[in-house]
Write a protein that holds these residues in place. Sequence first.
Motif, short mmCIF file in Angstrom:
data_model
loop_
_atom_site.label_atom_id
_atom_site.label_comp_id
_atom_site.label_asym_id
_atom_site.label_seq_id
_atom_site.Cartn_x
_atom_site.Cartn_y
_atom_site.Cartn_z
N UNK A 171 8.45 7.81 5.50
CA UNK A 171 7.43 8.54 4.72
C UNK A 171 6.40 7.59 4.11
N UNK A 172 5.66 6.85 4.92
CA UNK A 172 4.71 5.87 4.40
C UNK A 172 3.43 6.53 3.89
N UNK A 173 2.71 5.77 3.06
CA UNK A 173 1.33 6.16 2.76
C UNK A 173 0.41 5.36 3.68
N UNK A 174 -0.89 5.42 3.44
CA UNK A 174 -1.84 4.68 4.28
C UNK A 174 -2.39 3.44 3.58
N UNK A 175 -1.69 2.98 2.57
CA UNK A 175 -2.07 1.75 1.90
C UNK A 175 -1.41 0.59 2.66
N UNK A 176 -2.09 0.11 3.68
CA UNK A 176 -1.51 -0.88 4.57
C UNK A 176 -1.14 -2.16 3.84
N UNK A 177 -1.92 -2.53 2.84
CA UNK A 177 -1.63 -3.77 2.11
C UNK A 177 -0.32 -3.67 1.35
N UNK A 178 -0.05 -2.50 0.75
CA UNK A 178 1.21 -2.30 0.03
C UNK A 178 2.39 -2.43 0.98
N UNK A 179 2.25 -1.84 2.17
CA UNK A 179 3.32 -1.92 3.16
C UNK A 179 3.53 -3.35 3.64
N UNK A 180 2.45 -3.99 4.05
CA UNK A 180 2.58 -5.34 4.62
C UNK A 180 2.98 -6.36 3.56
N UNK A 181 2.56 -6.15 2.32
CA UNK A 181 2.93 -7.07 1.25
C UNK A 181 4.44 -7.10 1.05
N UNK A 182 5.09 -5.96 1.33
CA UNK A 182 6.55 -5.88 1.20
C UNK A 182 7.27 -6.28 2.49
N UNK A 183 6.53 -6.76 3.48
CA UNK A 183 7.15 -7.17 4.74
C UNK A 183 7.48 -6.02 5.66
N UNK A 184 6.92 -4.84 5.39
CA UNK A 184 7.19 -3.64 6.17
C UNK A 184 6.19 -3.55 7.32
N UNK A 185 6.67 -3.69 8.54
CA UNK A 185 5.79 -3.68 9.72
C UNK A 185 6.06 -2.48 10.63
N UNK A 186 6.96 -1.59 10.21
CA UNK A 186 7.24 -0.36 10.95
C UNK A 186 7.28 0.80 9.97
N UNK A 187 6.76 1.94 10.40
CA UNK A 187 6.83 3.16 9.58
C UNK A 187 7.44 4.28 10.42
N UNK A 188 8.27 5.09 9.79
CA UNK A 188 8.99 6.16 10.51
C UNK A 188 8.49 7.52 10.03
N UNK A 189 8.07 8.35 11.02
CA UNK A 189 7.52 9.67 10.70
C UNK A 189 7.94 10.68 11.76
#
Length: 371
Positions: free
Chosen positions: A21-39
């Motif tokens: 359930x990601x948002x579209x704030x790519x910087x927040x995701x990548x800053x946490x080392x998250x490179x995959x999103x599940x939907x």
Amino acid sequence: MNELLDKLYKKTGGFIKGICHPNDNYDVLKDAGLRWVRRDIPYPFDKEGNISDEYISYKERCIKFAENGINCINVTPYPSAFLRRGIDVTTEEGLMKAGEVCAFIAKDYKEMKSCWQITNEMHVRHFRSPLNEIQAKDFIIACMKGFKKGDPDAVVGHNSIDRVWMDHCVEIDRECDCDFTGVDLYDGTWSNGGPDTFIPWVEEIYSHIKKPIIFMEFGFNSNGGVIEDVQAEADSLAQNVGFKNFEDAMANMDAFIDTFPEPIKRRILHCVPEDRPGCVMQSMLHIAKKWYTDCKIPHTEEGQAEFYRQLLPKLLNHSYVGGAVIYCLKDSIHCFFCDQPDCPCETTWGILHNDETPKPAYDVIKQIFND
């Protein structure tokens, strides 16, 4: 060298570090080392048989994620999505059509780097409803075969494994040759245990199915008390709606179900009759608004951070585990199952608050995933 994971990593590019359930704030995701999103991917066609606007929008969002260095894990449609379109997936003809739909999706995404999960948690009654266990198992097989026909090189698995479903999962893997075994595990919240009980489960699964394991959902809720005496709590809940005790309520199940609020009652009744007792038991958590489970870590934001601090290194360093997809990015405004804003069951799993400010768990995940 790890031949088991190397084969998977040739397709995924390495260990999957993801979030649901990601948002579209790519910087927040990548800053946490998250490179995959599940939907969850929408059903691809509208009632006229044209590609639906929802499906088009979903794919456009996948492209945006890819442009920003984030890959997608896509969950194919649930049985209910096919049934709503008049495709009876309890029949051979309906299963053939389900396979054709999945083949279309596979071909449409063939050029994109993706990971695919065939539907979601068919061992959970309200997700497979109104199918029974055997019908749900056959549905997974039909969708998996269709998907592999559409794209033989796709990374495909499913996440319906648990001890009750183990024989079904062995059959699915034998029929379909899955690329991975997807596992959803909530030890410490939905079930007893904690960080130390994940690896024994990995070992048990691998003893049956010799495939890489991806944790497609796992997490720890940051809110909610724990029921100290389950029997006393169940009896009290039953007495509150006019029964002698919980045993009496279950003996008069139709009348008991009728006391449940919407949408819980509707969800229970949508299940096949043999699944309703189990669904009633699960629904009681939403009435009690507490957890039944025994865990040494408290359900607080600090406890959630500690849970990830202890668990993530175990998953990242295990020779059978090829991915970890955290549930989930941010808290929910209301529970999707009972629709109540104060139900902890489905509202406070996030590593961000509703306003997207970070919880302590976000910083722990950031440190470990970026190490």
